[in-house]
Motif scaffolding. Structure first.
Motif, PDB file in Angstrom:
ATOM      1  N   ALA A 397    -102.654  98.096 -58.257  1.00 29.76           N
ATOM      2  CA  ALA A 397    -102.303  99.457 -57.867  1.00 29.76           C
ATOM      3  C   ALA A 397    -103.556 100.237 -57.485  1.00 29.76           C
ATOM      4  CB  ALA A 397    -101.568 100.159 -59.005  1.00 29.76           C
ATOM      5  N   VAL A 398    -104.640 100.009 -58.244  1.00 27.75           N
ATOM      6  CA  VAL A 398    -105.903 100.678 -57.929  1.00 27.75           C
ATOM      7  C   VAL A 398    -106.448 100.177 -56.599  1.00 27.75           C
ATOM      8  CG1 VAL A 398    -108.294 100.993 -58.673  1.00 27.75           C
ATOM      9  CG2 VAL A 398    -106.437 101.073 -60.359  1.00 27.75           C
ATOM     10  N   GLU A 399    -106.460  98.845 -56.420  1.00 27.81           N
ATOM     11  CA  GLU A 399    -107.015  98.269 -55.189  1.00 27.81           C
ATOM     12  C   GLU A 399    -106.219  98.671 -53.953  1.00 27.81           C
ATOM     13  OE1 GLU A 399    -107.048  94.128 -56.108  1.00 27.81           O
ATOM     14  OE2 GLU A 399    -109.002  94.206 -57.132  1.00 27.81           O
ATOM     15  N   ARG A 400    -104.914  98.863 -54.116  1.00 32.65           N
ATOM     16  CA  ARG A 400    -104.063  99.255 -52.997  1.00 32.65           C
ATOM     17  C   ARG A 400    -104.019 100.775 -52.805  1.00 32.65           C
ATOM     18  NH1 ARG A 400     -99.311  95.686 -51.841  1.00 32.65           N
ATOM     19  NH2 ARG A 400     -99.752  93.610 -52.663  1.00 32.65           N
ATOM     20  N   ASN A 401    -104.722 101.514 -53.693  1.00 31.63           N
ATOM     21  CA  ASN A 401    -104.661 102.971 -53.664  1.00 31.63           C
ATOM     22  C   ASN A 401    -103.209 103.436 -53.725  1.00 31.63           C
ATOM     23  OD1 ASN A 401    -105.710 105.584 -53.570  1.00 31.63           O
ATOM     24  ND2 ASN A 401    -105.587 105.675 -51.330  1.00 31.63           N
ATOM     25  N   SER A 402    -102.463 102.825 -54.670  1.00 25.26           N
ATOM     26  CA  SER A 402    -101.030 103.104 -54.765  1.00 25.26           C
ATOM     27  C   SER A 402    -100.621 103.388 -56.203  1.00 25.26           C
ATOM     28  CB  SER A 402    -100.219 101.916 -54.218  1.00 25.26           C
ATOM     29  OG  SER A 402     -98.846 102.222 -54.166  1.00 25.26           O
ATOM     30  N   LEU A 403    -101.384 104.277 -56.859  1.00 23.80           N
ATOM     31  CA  LEU A 403    -101.024 104.659 -58.220  1.00 23.80           C
ATOM     32  C   LEU A 403     -99.843 105.620 -58.233  1.00 23.80           C
ATOM     33  CD1 LEU A 403    -104.660 105.126 -59.526  1.00 23.80           C
ATOM     34  CD2 LEU A 403    -103.041 103.402 -60.324  1.00 23.80           C
ATOM     35  N   ARG A 404     -99.698 106.383 -57.183  1.00 26.36           N
ATOM     36  CA  ARG A 404     -98.610 107.350 -57.012  1.00 26.36           C
ATOM     37  C   ARG A 404     -98.628 108.393 -58.130  1.00 26.36           C
ATOM     38  NH1 ARG A 404     -93.359 103.924 -55.248  1.00 26.36           N
ATOM     39  NH2 ARG A 404     -92.622 106.036 -54.746  1.00 26.36           N
ATOM     40  N   GLY A 405     -97.453 108.878 -58.570  1.00 29.60           N
ATOM     41  CA  GLY A 405     -97.432 109.891 -59.618  1.00 29.60           C
ATOM     42  C   GLY A 405     -97.014 111.268 -59.141  1.00 29.60           C
ATOM     43  N   GLN A 406     -96.604 111.390 -57.866  1.00 30.33           N
ATOM     44  CA  GLN A 406     -96.132 112.678 -57.378  1.00 30.33           C
ATOM     45  C   GLN A 406     -94.715 112.931 -57.909  1.00 30.33           C
ATOM     46  OE1 GLN A 406     -97.456 110.284 -55.183  1.00 30.33           O
ATOM     47  NE2 GLN A 406     -99.450 111.244 -55.586  1.00 30.33           N
ATOM     48  N   ILE A 407     -94.366 114.191 -58.099  1.00 29.15           N
ATOM     49  CA  ILE A 407     -93.047 114.574 -58.586  1.00 29.15           C
ATOM     50  C   ILE A 407     -92.256 115.179 -57.435  1.00 29.15           C
ATOM     51  CG2 ILE A 407     -91.775 116.117 -60.123  1.00 29.15           C
ATOM     52  CD1 ILE A 407     -94.058 115.859 -62.111  1.00 29.15           C
ATOM     53  N   THR A 408     -91.032 114.668 -57.226  1.00 34.79           N
ATOM     54  CA  THR A 408     -90.187 115.158 -56.138  1.00 34.79           C
ATOM     55  C   THR A 408     -88.783 115.421 -56.652  1.00 34.79           C
ATOM     56  OG1 THR A 408     -89.598 112.893 -55.483  1.00 34.79           O
ATOM     57  CG2 THR A 408     -91.488 113.905 -54.373  1.00 34.79           C
ATOM     58  N   ARG A 409     -88.108 116.333 -56.014  1.00 35.84           N
ATOM     59  CA  ARG A 409     -86.716 116.595 -56.347  1.00 35.84           C
ATOM     60  C   ARG A 409     -85.834 115.644 -55.567  1.00 35.84           C
ATOM     61  NH1 ARG A 409     -84.370 122.591 -55.662  1.00 35.84           N
ATOM     62  NH2 ARG A 409     -84.526 122.018 -53.461  1.00 35.84           N
TER      63      ARG A 409
END
Length: 449
Positions: A397-409
């Motif tokens: 996830a770190v290597e792909r820069n894909s940790l995400r974590g945004q909150i959406t409705r």
């Protein structure tokens, strides 16, 4: 009350939990076995679905092996019922299929209910044929007695997973700690019996602080267990979630020993939790030994070396959002309302597209599956809004820069895919009148190929 949160977390990490290298090895070998059985073995046409983790592997309660012991993974192999096959034939044919391969030849040993695959290190996999029969029920087989045994380990795993959520996940850590103590005592109690006994002591109506951290959860559950089994004069019935007794393997003398040991633990743990800070550590060491609260040699070496790669499993990830800080939505959880966040994954093509609940497999997901997450059993009166967060963790996830974590409705269901390995999770909130009144989290452990 002295919780010693930092000390318990370090003790679990350094002394109790199976280390990450072994976890990765376990998951890789199970994935490799799964692929072989479904695609390359002579039994491929009989395999109905992915292997299903069971026992400590599914429950995430495997601990480091004690001196002289190894660690193992138990998996169920779903197989189509074969006309004319006696129950014992499933295990026999499975062993033949493994021995016929260059990869597993010389490693597969017949057991009563399984085939054991031994590896060169301190590890083995027990593979149990798992058959859905014409009556629609699930069975394993007993080779020696040549009989069907009605079992539904998936129901047990789902119960433990659902109950762990009530304790903020601390139930799993408590089970590991109690297994650690068991291995260093005279107790002879199967892990599944201990697990079921402790899980059954969780109360949804418990006090707000009972499951606040590892220490309070440990004391609460061990005291509840002591209150439950202490007055008993015979071995209790321990339900396997389909009306059968898990404790039929527990002898009367073994149960008496368990009663005595749990009583001692409950008394000592309560004293350690209630002690002033300057006394608590020594009291916990009387229970867990001198390694509790003492940095391990590996931890000291790690601290002195270059910083390890940050996988963001326990820390806030870059760009991760939070309800109050980033969306200005107060989180005021209402204990009178609830919902369940239920994750499901697409199955193999052989299983004809059936979606399997994640908690039935210990939240283990192969790469390349479609995932759905649904709000279920919600007791919040509509209208309300649902907010979602998807968080990835791990090296990839770190290597792909894909940790995400945004909150959406969003709506009541969210769809994702399993793209790369790591310990990930999805969290949802129910927001009523601008306030987050309920939340739940679904873990997703994506395994390597």
């Amino acid at each position: 009350m002295t919780a010693l949160v930092r000390e318990f977390n370090a003790f679990l990490r350094d002394q109790v939990n199976l280390n990450q290298t072994r976890v990765d090895t376990l998951q890789a070998r199970v994935s490799s076995l799964d692929a072989f059985l479904a695609d390359d073995s002579v039994l491929a046409d009989l395999v109905a679905d992915d292997v299903i983790p069971q026992g400590s592997f599914a429950h995430k309660t495997i601990i480091r092996p004690y001196t002289g012991n190894d660690f193992d993974a138990d998996v169920l192999l779903p197989m189509d019922e074969q006309s004319g096959w006696a129950p014992k034939k499933y295990t026999v044919e499975l062993q033949k299929a493994l021995e016929a391969s260059s990869r597993y030849a010389g490693r597969a040993t017949l057991g009563k209910r399984c085939v054991t695959i031994d590896y060169a290190d301190d590890f083995h996999i027990d593979v149990v044929p798992f058959v859905t029969r014409a009556d629609g029920l699930t069975y394993i087989t007993h080779r020696i007695d040549d009989e069907w045994i009605r079992q539904d380990p998936i129901a047990l795993t789902s119960w433990i997973e659902d109950t762990a959520r009530i304790t903020n996940g601390h139930l799993i850590r408590v089970i590991r700690l109690v297994k650690y103590l068991r291995d260093r005592s005279s107790l002879n109690v199967a892990s599944v019996v201990l697990t079921a006994l402790l899980t059954g002591r969780v109360h949804s109506f418990a006090g707000v602080d009972d499951y606040k951290n590892v220490a309070t959860t440990l004391v609460s559950l061990v005291e509840n267990l002591n209150d439950y089994i202490g007055p008993m004069t015979t071995v209790p019935w321990v339900d396997d979630r389909i009306g059968q007794n898990l404790a039929n393997r527990l002898t009367p003398s073994g149960f008496t020993n368990l009663q005595s040991q749990v009583n001692t633990w409950a008394r000592k743990m309560r004293a350690a939790l209630d002690a002033p800070a300057d006394e608590s550590l020594d009291l916990w060491r009387e229970i867990f030994g001198h390694k509790f609260g003492t940095p391990s040699s590996s931890a000291l070496v790690l601290a002195a070396s270059a910083a390890p790669i940050e996988t963001y499993e326990k820390r806030e990830a870059p760009g991760e959002q939070f309800m109050e800080r980033d969306h200005h939505i107060p989180v005021q959880l209402d204990r009178s309302v609830r919902f369940r966040l239920v994750g499901r994954m697409s199955s193999t093509q052989r299983a004809k597209g059936r979606y399997r609940p994640l908690n039935a497999t210990g939240n283990h997901v192969p790469i390349g599956r479609s995932l759905s997450f649904t709000i279920e059993d919600c007791t919040v009166e509509p209208p309300y809004d649902v907010y979602w967060k998807v968080r990835n963790a791990g090296i990839e996830a770190v290597e792909r820069n894909s940790l995400r974590g945004q909150i959406t409705r969003g709506g009541g269901t969210r769809f994702e895919s399993s793209l790369f390995p790591g310990n990930h999770w999805v969290q949802a909130w129910i927001v009523k009148n601008g306030v987050a009144v309920a939340t739940d989290t679904q873990d997703v452990t994506i395994t390597k190929r």
